[in-house]
Design a protein around this motif. Structure first.
Motif, PDB file in Angstrom:
ATOM      1  N   PHE A   7      11.061  26.743  19.122  1.00 47.31           N
ATOM      2  CA  PHE A   7      11.574  27.678  18.369  1.00 47.31           C
ATOM      3  C   PHE A   7      12.227  28.621  19.360  1.00 47.31           C
ATOM      4  O   PHE A   7      12.117  28.474  20.580  1.00 47.31           O
ATOM      5  CB  PHE A   7      10.622  28.520  17.600  1.00 47.31           C
ATOM      6  CG  PHE A   7       9.959  28.047  16.597  1.00 47.31           C
ATOM      7  CD1 PHE A   7      10.680  28.193  15.211  1.00 47.31           C
ATOM      8  CD2 PHE A   7       8.934  27.229  16.559  1.00 47.31           C
ATOM      9  CE1 PHE A   7      10.242  27.702  14.234  1.00 47.31           C
ATOM     10  CE2 PHE A   7       8.265  26.931  15.460  1.00 47.31           C
ATOM     11  CZ  PHE A   7       8.986  26.752  14.171  1.00 47.31           C
ATOM     12  N   GLU A   8      13.446  29.151  18.980  1.00 47.13           N
ATOM     13  CA  GLU A   8      14.271  30.330  19.669  1.00 47.13           C
ATOM     14  C   GLU A   8      14.898  29.459  20.990  1.00 47.13           C
ATOM     15  O   GLU A   8      15.513  28.598  20.996  1.00 47.13           O
ATOM     16  CB  GLU A   8      13.293  31.565  19.933  1.00 47.13           C
ATOM     17  CG  GLU A   8      12.961  32.254  18.789  1.00 47.13           C
ATOM     18  CD  GLU A   8      12.279  33.599  19.047  1.00 47.13           C
ATOM     19  OE1 GLU A   8      12.762  34.399  19.808  1.00 47.13           O
ATOM     20  OE2 GLU A   8      10.875  33.438  18.680  1.00 47.13           O
ATOM     21  N   ASN A   9      14.254  29.981  22.118  1.00 51.20           N
ATOM     22  CA  ASN A   9      15.067  29.383  23.396  1.00 51.20           C
ATOM     23  C   ASN A   9      14.331  28.223  23.987  1.00 51.20           C
ATOM     24  O   ASN A   9      14.814  27.645  25.052  1.00 51.20           O
ATOM     25  CB  ASN A   9      15.152  30.539  24.503  1.00 51.20           C
ATOM     26  CG  ASN A   9      13.811  31.079  24.947  1.00 51.20           C
ATOM     27  OD1 ASN A   9      12.913  30.353  24.727  1.00 51.20           O
ATOM     28  ND2 ASN A   9      14.074  32.132  25.548  1.00 51.20           N
ATOM     29  N   PHE A  10      13.205  27.594  23.365  1.00 51.03           N
ATOM     30  CA  PHE A  10      12.940  26.159  23.615  1.00 51.03           C
ATOM     31  C   PHE A  10      12.102  26.407  25.156  1.00 51.03           C
ATOM     32  O   PHE A  10      11.598  25.425  25.728  1.00 51.03           O
ATOM     33  CB  PHE A  10      13.916  25.236  23.634  1.00 51.03           C
ATOM     34  CG  PHE A  10      14.460  25.282  22.353  1.00 51.03           C
ATOM     35  CD1 PHE A  10      13.778  24.705  21.225  1.00 51.03           C
ATOM     36  CD2 PHE A  10      16.070  25.315  22.087  1.00 51.03           C
ATOM     37  CE1 PHE A  10      14.412  24.711  19.979  1.00 51.03           C
ATOM     38  CE2 PHE A  10      16.540  25.394  20.942  1.00 51.03           C
ATOM     39  CZ  PHE A  10      15.958  25.199  19.986  1.00 51.03           C
ATOM     40  N   VAL A  11      11.962  27.671  25.438  1.00 54.37           N
ATOM     41  CA  VAL A  11      11.157  27.786  26.917  1.00 54.37           C
ATOM     42  C   VAL A  11       9.751  26.777  27.021  1.00 54.37           C
ATOM     43  O   VAL A  11       9.502  26.333  27.795  1.00 54.37           O
ATOM     44  CB  VAL A  11      10.962  29.104  27.483  1.00 54.37           C
ATOM     45  CG1 VAL A  11      10.033  29.792  26.592  1.00 54.37           C
ATOM     46  CG2 VAL A  11      10.454  29.371  28.762  1.00 54.37           C
ATOM     47  N   ARG A  12       9.086  26.892  25.886  1.00 56.63           N
ATOM     48  CA  ARG A  12       7.902  25.969  25.494  1.00 56.63           C
ATOM     49  C   ARG A  12       7.942  24.830  25.223  1.00 56.63           C
ATOM     50  O   ARG A  12       7.000  24.175  24.770  1.00 56.63           O
ATOM     51  CB  ARG A  12       6.942  26.811  24.707  1.00 56.63           C
ATOM     52  CG  ARG A  12       6.872  28.165  25.332  1.00 56.63           C
ATOM     53  CD  ARG A  12       5.513  29.115  24.857  1.00 56.63           C
ATOM     54  NE  ARG A  12       5.517  30.512  25.195  1.00 56.63           N
ATOM     55  CZ  ARG A  12       5.544  30.889  26.355  1.00 56.63           C
ATOM     56  NH1 ARG A  12       5.445  30.012  27.378  1.00 56.63           N
ATOM     57  NH2 ARG A  12       5.615  32.316  26.781  1.00 56.63           N
ATOM     58  N   GLY A  13       9.165  24.262  25.065  1.00 60.36           N
ATOM     59  CA  GLY A  13       9.552  22.991  24.789  1.00 60.36           C
ATOM     60  C   GLY A  13      10.090  22.699  23.609  1.00 60.36           C
ATOM     61  O   GLY A  13      10.403  23.955  22.842  1.00 60.36           O
ATOM     62  N   THR A  14      10.899  21.580  23.415  1.00 63.33           N
ATOM     63  CA  THR A  14      11.702  21.269  22.211  1.00 63.33           C
ATOM     64  C   THR A  14      11.112  20.638  21.077  1.00 63.33           C
ATOM     65  O   THR A  14      11.433  20.522  19.960  1.00 63.33           O
ATOM     66  CB  THR A  14      12.993  20.377  22.515  1.00 63.33           C
ATOM     67  OG1 THR A  14      12.373  19.223  23.063  1.00 63.33           O
ATOM     68  CG2 THR A  14      13.683  21.009  23.812  1.00 63.33           C
ATOM     69  N   LYS A  15       9.669  20.386  21.186  1.00 59.34           N
ATOM     70  CA  LYS A  15       9.026  19.909  19.984  1.00 59.34           C
ATOM     71  C   LYS A  15       7.779  20.687  19.642  1.00 59.34           C
ATOM     72  O   LYS A  15       7.039  21.121  20.654  1.00 59.34           O
ATOM     73  CB  LYS A  15       8.615  18.458  20.405  1.00 59.34           C
ATOM     74  CG  LYS A  15       9.524  17.365  20.544  1.00 59.34           C
ATOM     75  CD  LYS A  15       9.043  15.958  20.957  1.00 59.34           C
ATOM     76  CE  LYS A  15       8.964  16.167  22.265  1.00 59.34           C
ATOM     77  NZ  LYS A  15       8.723  14.561  23.161  1.00 59.34           N
ATOM     78  N   ALA A  16       7.528  20.951  18.434  1.00 57.43           N
ATOM     79  CA  ALA A  16       6.454  21.981  18.263  1.00 57.43           C
ATOM     80  C   ALA A  16       5.138  21.483  18.485  1.00 57.43           C
ATOM     81  O   ALA A  16       4.254  22.155  18.708  1.00 57.43           O
ATOM     82  CB  ALA A  16       6.607  22.305  16.522  1.00 57.43           C
ATOM     83  N   SER A  17       4.903  20.211  18.567  1.00 56.17           N
ATOM     84  CA  SER A  17       3.478  19.348  18.811  1.00 56.17           C
ATOM     85  C   SER A  17       3.508  19.092  20.439  1.00 56.17           C
ATOM     86  O   SER A  17       2.623  18.481  20.510  1.00 56.17           O
ATOM     87  CB  SER A  17       3.380  18.288  18.047  1.00 56.17           C
ATOM     88  OG  SER A  17       4.369  17.476  18.214  1.00 56.17           O
ATOM     89  N   GLY A  18       4.667  19.352  21.263  1.00 58.04           N
ATOM     90  CA  GLY A  18       4.615  19.132  22.755  1.00 58.04           C
ATOM     91  C   GLY A  18       4.680  17.448  22.871  1.00 58.04           C
ATOM     92  O   GLY A  18       5.527  17.064  22.197  1.00 58.04           O
ATOM     93  N   TYR A  19       3.847  16.913  23.496  1.00 55.03           N
ATOM     94  CA  TYR A  19       3.973  15.452  23.761  1.00 55.03           C
ATOM     95  C   TYR A  19       3.135  14.836  22.798  1.00 55.03           C
ATOM     96  O   TYR A  19       3.101  13.598  22.770  1.00 55.03           O
ATOM     97  CB  TYR A  19       3.508  15.294  25.127  1.00 55.03           C
ATOM     98  CG  TYR A  19       4.492  15.721  26.128  1.00 55.03           C
ATOM     99  CD1 TYR A  19       5.678  15.167  26.169  1.00 55.03           C
ATOM    100  CD2 TYR A  19       3.949  16.021  27.359  1.00 55.03           C
ATOM    101  CE1 TYR A  19       6.608  15.310  27.334  1.00 55.03           C
ATOM    102  CE2 TYR A  19       4.879  16.423  28.443  1.00 55.03           C
ATOM    103  CZ  TYR A  19       6.283  16.262  28.379  1.00 55.03           C
ATOM    104  OH  TYR A  19       7.163  16.553  29.479  1.00 55.03           O
TER     105      TYR A  19
END
Length: 719
Positions: free
Chosen positions: A73-85
């Protein structure tokens, strides 16, 4: 009878373990420093110009806007996928630079059974230029990558490899169009739809320009070709990416993280503008970008760099009103060659492990870990497998694919991410306001800025403020050095020329007429219509050089700039080690250093041990007596009898005023050519010791590379 101990009903940890405030902690630290500067002793200035604090608190992140963002969400600092890897892990990639399709095919089939997921292929320079082997020179064909010309060798290259299962990534140089069309022709013959294939066939003209110092065609020609490649994938509804933006060469030239980020995104914006100016839809174009970053050894900086990259790309695309889902960046990471060494090469495994760890924590989509022997040999099955297993262990045993943004909440990493993004954005704006990325390359601004940082790094490695284990510190003097090897390029050239010449004359007259007709259509066509004609020409048997020259029948306009100085940090020390080894081959022994250890063990040991480590960096033979000399006559006799070219006096600053003049005089009387070195640097005695005959001083903070180079040159003159 002992008194009964009664515990409180509720445990109050705050009462028993009070939490000190930052000010209280700092006051205690300053007290412990006993008058030394807190800033000088405990605050570290990075090459990015960021001050790293010794401790971070919640106050350091209270104003960070992205702190409460969620993954995807938003700027994707925490990743581009909601469930990560969890939903899909990063691609375990391997980079290949084999010259011949047959060799590469064997390596691919071997590795795909042993953990390889993503195939990365480099093309040699002639193929990138769109030149067939028989139009090239020996030494160029196959150097650094695959030499390939036609559809039959594509069949050899991918024989028994399922293209629908594995992403294929091709680094095709300044323009991928000739190879993209060859790939499209090959897949058409196999009845494979581009829609079902993954990966990238990328063009990156600025990267090529900075690496080689030239571009052979005008930017109009090059960007027109990139447009056609991109259009082909858009019309085929294929996810294959066509526009590459790489920071790898900046990284391998010694740039800092801020520079790598700013230069990459300044480049991306210009590529994006060129595609928009040619009528492509922005929502489609942004999905065709592939970003590549080098992964260096500063663990936390690399994590922050990858997180900052997602912020920056999101912010840029926001300005273009790109929909949120299409603002997700695709990042390929490759461990840096800058930190790789020829000396003690197995340490390279440790370097790539920490770099790979930071890349995964930072959230790469694909990762290439370099084989430990990549800089001096052609990686074999063993070294390639070790490189892949590094990632497999991080996934299967360390379970890094099970944690979403593991750096989240770290006061240090969150703060560093914000600072990096802010600094990179400022540099990005500076480039934009000064005329853009190409203008910055043309004027030499980019090269000069990278060189400044590279020089600062070089000085730190030379003085051992930065350490390359096994190279400029903790060297193994008994190591047998690996002489850099290269393929037999004469043989490769001969094989490729012989094949392409036979390939040209194969088939009947009608086939050759069809090829010539299609090549003429390509030469006469400057629109997307040339794509179909080129694909059919390849199927009929045209070679890449013929198709490329037809596409580029106009547009010849060489562009020249100063290339980046791509190098490895260890090279300045490897030169010394190889010079020392050449000395041994010529004279039967390495340059010798005799340690004149004076006095008791307590007096000489620290400096003698330091001296041994200092000289071993150059590969010198060290003669270290088992006990200290009691008299100067004993020391002089032992030193002269050792036949050492260099004699190093090891004792204390207090004993030097009396010892050095006597020792130096007696040694020079018996061996005037001996090179005298003093272990230590007593500032108030330096001039006195120079007058006594001391040639060099070795000490903590000395320029090790400069001192050793000077001593080695003096030794060579004696023999």
């Amino acid at each position: 009878m002992s008194a009964e101990i009664k515990l409180e009903e509720k445990i109050n940890l705050k009462k028993d373990f009070p939490v000190p405030s930052f000010d209280e902690w700092k006051k205690q630290v300053e007290s412990d420093l006993k008058g030394e500067s807190f800033e000088k002793k405990l605050v570290t200035k990075t090459y990015e110009g960021i001050d790293l604090q010794p401790i971070y608190t919640s106050n350091d992140i209270k104003d960070i806007p992205f702190l409460n963002n969620y993954p995807s969400f938003e700027n994707f600092v925490r990743g581009t996928k909601a469930s990560g890897y969890h939903s899909s892990a990063w691609e375990i990639a391997q980079e290949y630079s084999y010259a011949l399709p047959e060799e590469l095919n064997e390596a691919l089939k071997h590795d795909l059974q042993r953990g390889l997921e993503s195939i990365n292929i480099n093309l040699d320079l002639p193929t990138q230029l769109g030149i067939d082997a028989d139009q090239s020179k020996p030494g160029e064909v196959g150097k650094g990558g695959l030499s390939i010309s036609g559809i039959r060798k594509m069949q050899v290259l991918f024989d028994n490899i399922d293209l629908t299962k594995h992403p294929i990534h091709i680094n095709a140089g300044f323009s991928a169009l000739p190879f993209t069309l060859l790939y499209a022709a090959f897949t058409r013959e196999l009845r494979l739809s581009l829609m079902n294939l993954k990966g990238s066939i990328t063009s990156d003209p600025y990267d090529f320009l900075l690496k080689h110092g030239f571009l052979p065609y005008s930017f109009k020609q090059i960007f027109d070709e990139i447009k056609f490649s991109t259009q082909l994938m858009i019309r085929s509804n294929s996810p294959i990416r066509t526009i590459g933006v790489s920071g790898l060469n900046y990284n391998n030239a010694g740039a800092n993280a801020v520079q790598e980020l700013a230069f990459v995104f300044a480049t991306a914006v210009e590529y994006l503008e060129e595609m928009l100016n040619r009528g492509l839809a922005i929502e489609e174009v942004v999905k065709r970008f592939k970003f590549t970053f080098g992964i260096s050894s500063f663990y936390f900086m690399e994590i922050a760099k990858l997180r900052a990259a997602r912020i920056l790309w999101n912010n840029i695309l926001k300005q273009y009103n790109v929909s949120e889902d299409n603002r997700k960046i695709y990042i390929h990471g490759k461990t840096s060659q800058y930190n790789q060494t020829i000396i003690d090469p197995y340490v390279n495994m440790l370097r790539t492990t920490t770099e790979a760890f930071s890349a995964v924590v930072g959230g790469v989509d694909a990762l290439t870990t370099s084989p430990f022997d990549e800089v001096f040999d052609i990686p074999d099955n063993f070294s390639r497998r070790i490189a892949r297993n590094t990632q497999i262990i991080l996934k299967e045993e360390s379970h890094l694919d099970q944690v979403i943004d593991p750096a989240a909440g770290s006061f240090f990493v969150e703060s560093l991410t914000a600072q990096l993004a802010e600094s990179a954005w400022k540099l990005f704006q500076q480039i934009d306001e000064s005329g853009g990325m190409f203008k910055a390359i043309e004027t030499g601004f980019i090269q000069d800025e990278v060189n400044k940082v590279a020089e600062a790094r070089k000085k730190d490695f030379a003085k051992r403020k930065s350490v390359l284990v096994g190279t400029n510190m903790y060297a193994n003097p008994k190591e047998e050095l690996n002489e850099p090897k290269s393929p037999d390029y004469e043989l490769i050239y001969k094989k490729r020329v012989e094949y392409i010449q036979k390939y040209r004359i194969s088939g009947d007259d009608q086939k050759h007429k069809n090829i010539l007709d299609k090549l003429q259509i390509i030469a006469d066509t400057k629109s997307y219509d040339l794509v179909e004609a080129a694909i059919e020409a390849y199927i009929d048997g045209a070679a890449i050089g013929e198709v490329a020259s037809s596409i580029r029948s106009t547009g010849k306009e060489e562009i020249k700039v100063n290339a980046l100085e791509i190098h490895r940090a260890s090279e300045i020390f490897e030169e010394l080690r190889f010079a020392s080894e050449n000395f041994r081959k010529k004279y039967g022994h390495k340059p010798k250093v005799f340690l004149a250890v004076m006095g008791t063990l307590k007096q000489y040991k620290a400096r003698a041990d330091f001296s041994r480590g200092f000289f071993e960096v150059c590969g010198f033979e060290i003669i270290y007596p088992s006990q200290g000399f009691k008299t100067t006559d004993e020391a002089v006799d032992a030193a002269i009898n050792s036949s050492a070219e260099i004699i190093t006096i090891c004792s204390t600053d207090e004993t030097y005023p009396e010892l050095v003049p006597l020792l130096a005089r007696k040694i020079k009387e018996k061996s005037p050519e001996s090179i005298l070195v003093l272990a230590g640097y007593p500032k108030d005695q330096i001039e006195q010791h120079k007058q006594s005959g001391i040639d060099e001083f070795i000490y903590l903070g000395a320029d090790v590379q400069k001192v050793l180079s000077t001593l080695l040159n003096k030794t060579l003159k004696l023999n």
